[in-house]
Write a protein that holds these residues in place. Structure first.
Motif, PDB file in Angstrom:
ATOM      1  N   LEU A 109       0.837  -1.191   0.000  1.00 20.26           N
ATOM      2  CA  LEU A 109       0.000   0.000   0.000  1.00 20.26           C
ATOM      3  C   LEU A 109       0.875   1.245   0.000  1.00 20.26           C
ATOM      4  O   LEU A 109       1.820   1.342   0.781  1.00 20.26           O
ATOM      5  CB  LEU A 109      -0.928   0.000   1.218  1.00 20.26           C
ATOM      6  CG  LEU A 109      -1.873  -1.200   1.311  1.00 20.26           C
ATOM      7  CD1 LEU A 109      -2.631  -1.175   2.625  1.00 20.26           C
ATOM      8  CD2 LEU A 109      -2.830  -1.208   0.136  1.00 20.26           C
ATOM      9  N   PRO A 110       0.580   2.207  -0.856  1.00 15.65           N
ATOM     10  CA  PRO A 110       1.454   3.385  -0.985  1.00 15.65           C
ATOM     11  C   PRO A 110       1.545   4.233   0.279  1.00 15.65           C
ATOM     12  O   PRO A 110       2.522   4.937   0.475  1.00 15.65           O
ATOM     13  CB  PRO A 110       0.844   4.176  -2.137  1.00 15.65           C
ATOM     14  CG  PRO A 110      -0.530   3.660  -2.297  1.00 15.65           C
ATOM     15  CD  PRO A 110      -0.547   2.258  -1.783  1.00 15.65           C
ATOM     16  N   GLU A 111       0.552   4.149   1.150  1.00 16.99           N
ATOM     17  CA  GLU A 111       0.595   4.981   2.355  1.00 16.99           C
ATOM     18  C   GLU A 111       1.407   4.352   3.491  1.00 16.99           C
ATOM     19  O   GLU A 111       1.603   4.961   4.537  1.00 16.99           O
ATOM     20  CB  GLU A 111      -0.820   5.306   2.848  1.00 16.99           C
ATOM     21  CG  GLU A 111      -1.636   4.097   3.241  1.00 16.99           C
ATOM     22  CD  GLU A 111      -2.465   3.518   2.096  1.00 16.99           C
ATOM     23  OE1 GLU A 111      -3.330   2.694   2.380  1.00 16.99           O
ATOM     24  OE2 GLU A 111      -2.232   3.871   0.934  1.00 16.99           O
ATOM     25  N   ASN A 112       1.891   3.142   3.312  1.00 15.13           N
ATOM     26  CA  ASN A 112       2.699   2.492   4.344  1.00 15.13           C
ATOM     27  C   ASN A 112       4.077   3.118   4.430  1.00 15.13           C
ATOM     28  O   ASN A 112       4.672   3.477   3.420  1.00 15.13           O
ATOM     29  CB  ASN A 112       2.868   1.005   4.035  1.00 15.13           C
ATOM     30  CG  ASN A 112       1.602   0.214   4.295  1.00 15.13           C
ATOM     31  OD1 ASN A 112       0.668   0.709   4.900  1.00 15.13           O
ATOM     32  ND2 ASN A 112       1.588  -1.012   3.850  1.00 15.13           N
ATOM     33  N   PHE A 113       4.605   3.247   5.643  1.00 16.46           N
ATOM     34  CA  PHE A 113       5.985   3.666   5.796  1.00 16.46           C
ATOM     35  C   PHE A 113       6.622   2.896   6.945  1.00 16.46           C
ATOM     36  O   PHE A 113       5.955   2.475   7.879  1.00 16.46           O
ATOM     37  CB  PHE A 113       6.126   5.192   5.961  1.00 16.46           C
ATOM     38  CG  PHE A 113       5.420   5.764   7.156  1.00 16.46           C
ATOM     39  CD1 PHE A 113       6.077   5.913   8.357  1.00 16.46           C
ATOM     40  CD2 PHE A 113       4.093   6.155   7.066  1.00 16.46           C
ATOM     41  CE1 PHE A 113       5.434   6.445   9.452  1.00 16.46           C
ATOM     42  CE2 PHE A 113       3.444   6.691   8.157  1.00 16.46           C
ATOM     43  CZ  PHE A 113       4.113   6.827   9.358  1.00 16.46           C
ATOM     44  N   TYR A 114       7.926   2.708   6.838  1.00 15.05           N
ATOM     45  CA  TYR A 114       8.674   1.861   7.753  1.00 15.05           C
ATOM     46  C   TYR A 114       8.654   2.404   9.176  1.00 15.05           C
ATOM     47  O   TYR A 114       8.815   3.591   9.408  1.00 15.05           O
ATOM     48  CB  TYR A 114      10.122   1.712   7.277  1.00 15.05           C
ATOM     49  CG  TYR A 114      10.934   0.792   8.139  1.00 15.05           C
ATOM     50  CD1 TYR A 114      10.687  -0.568   8.149  1.00 15.05           C
ATOM     51  CD2 TYR A 114      11.927   1.285   8.965  1.00 15.05           C
ATOM     52  CE1 TYR A 114      11.422  -1.411   8.946  1.00 15.05           C
ATOM     53  CE2 TYR A 114      12.673   0.446   9.762  1.00 15.05           C
ATOM     54  CZ  TYR A 114      12.407  -0.902   9.756  1.00 15.05           C
ATOM     55  OH  TYR A 114      13.132  -1.733  10.549  1.00 15.05           O
ATOM     56  N   GLY A 115       8.497   1.468  10.111  1.00 15.74           N
ATOM     57  CA  GLY A 115       8.515   1.805  11.512  1.00 15.74           C
ATOM     58  C   GLY A 115       7.135   1.971  12.112  1.00 15.74           C
ATOM     59  O   GLY A 115       6.977   1.892  13.323  1.00 15.74           O
ATOM     60  N   ASP A 116       6.142   2.166  11.278  1.00 14.03           N
ATOM     61  CA  ASP A 116       4.780   2.338  11.782  1.00 14.03           C
ATOM     62  C   ASP A 116       3.871   1.281  11.149  1.00 14.03           C
ATOM     63  O   ASP A 116       3.558   0.285  11.765  1.00 14.03           O
ATOM     64  CB  ASP A 116       4.288   3.757  11.488  1.00 14.03           C
ATOM     65  CG  ASP A 116       2.980   4.077  12.187  1.00 14.03           C
ATOM     66  OD1 ASP A 116       2.541   3.284  13.025  1.00 14.03           O
ATOM     67  OD2 ASP A 116       2.399   5.128  11.890  1.00 14.03           O
TER      68      ASP A 116
END
Length: 136
Positions: A109-116
């Motif tokens: 998913l494009p809204e995913n970011f590392y650490g969260d």
């Protein structure tokens, strides 16, 4: 991307491993999907990895892995299927879906970011790359 510094660090680590031999590829690349097997009528997927150092882990130190999505029979991300993923061995994650699906994806998913929203990494702290794991 928003994380240019982290991506630059990863490129430097890869160059150090490949060109200069300052570290191993295992230390530089992060987990890479090796194989996937399904069970329980395409509701459970066992994922095996390479390049995990001393073992797979998460950015927050838990065994629960965030960032997995189900892949529908039409090979699209299916957000209505609940997905849980857990590290069960140094090189293994078991992903369980609430209903049968064609496979699972990580960091799709494009809204995913590392650490969260995504947190899978190796013992050196290198994040796992995005992947699709289809079995159908």
């Amino acid at each position: 991307p928003y994380c240019k510094y982290e991506q630059a660090e990863r490129v430097v680590a890869l160059m150090d491993a490949v060109i200069y031999g300052g570290r191993t590829l295992d230390e530089a690349t992060g987990p890479i999907l090796k194989s996937v097997t399904e069970s329980d009528g395409n509701k459970q997927f066992t994922l095996k990895f390479t390049n995990y150092g001393e073992g797979l882990t998460t950015a927050d130190g838990n065994t629960i892995v965030n960032g997995f999505s189900a892949i529908s029979k039409k090979f699209q991300i299916e957000t209505r299927i609940q997905v849980t993923a857990e590290i069960t061995a140094p090189d293994t994650i078991v992903v369980t879906c609430s209903k049968a699906c064609a496979g699972v994806a990580y960091n799709a998913l494009p809204e995913n970011f590392y650490g969260d929203q995504i947190n899978l990494c190796d013992s050196f702290g290198n994040p796992a790359k995005a992947f699709w794991a289809n079995v159908d």
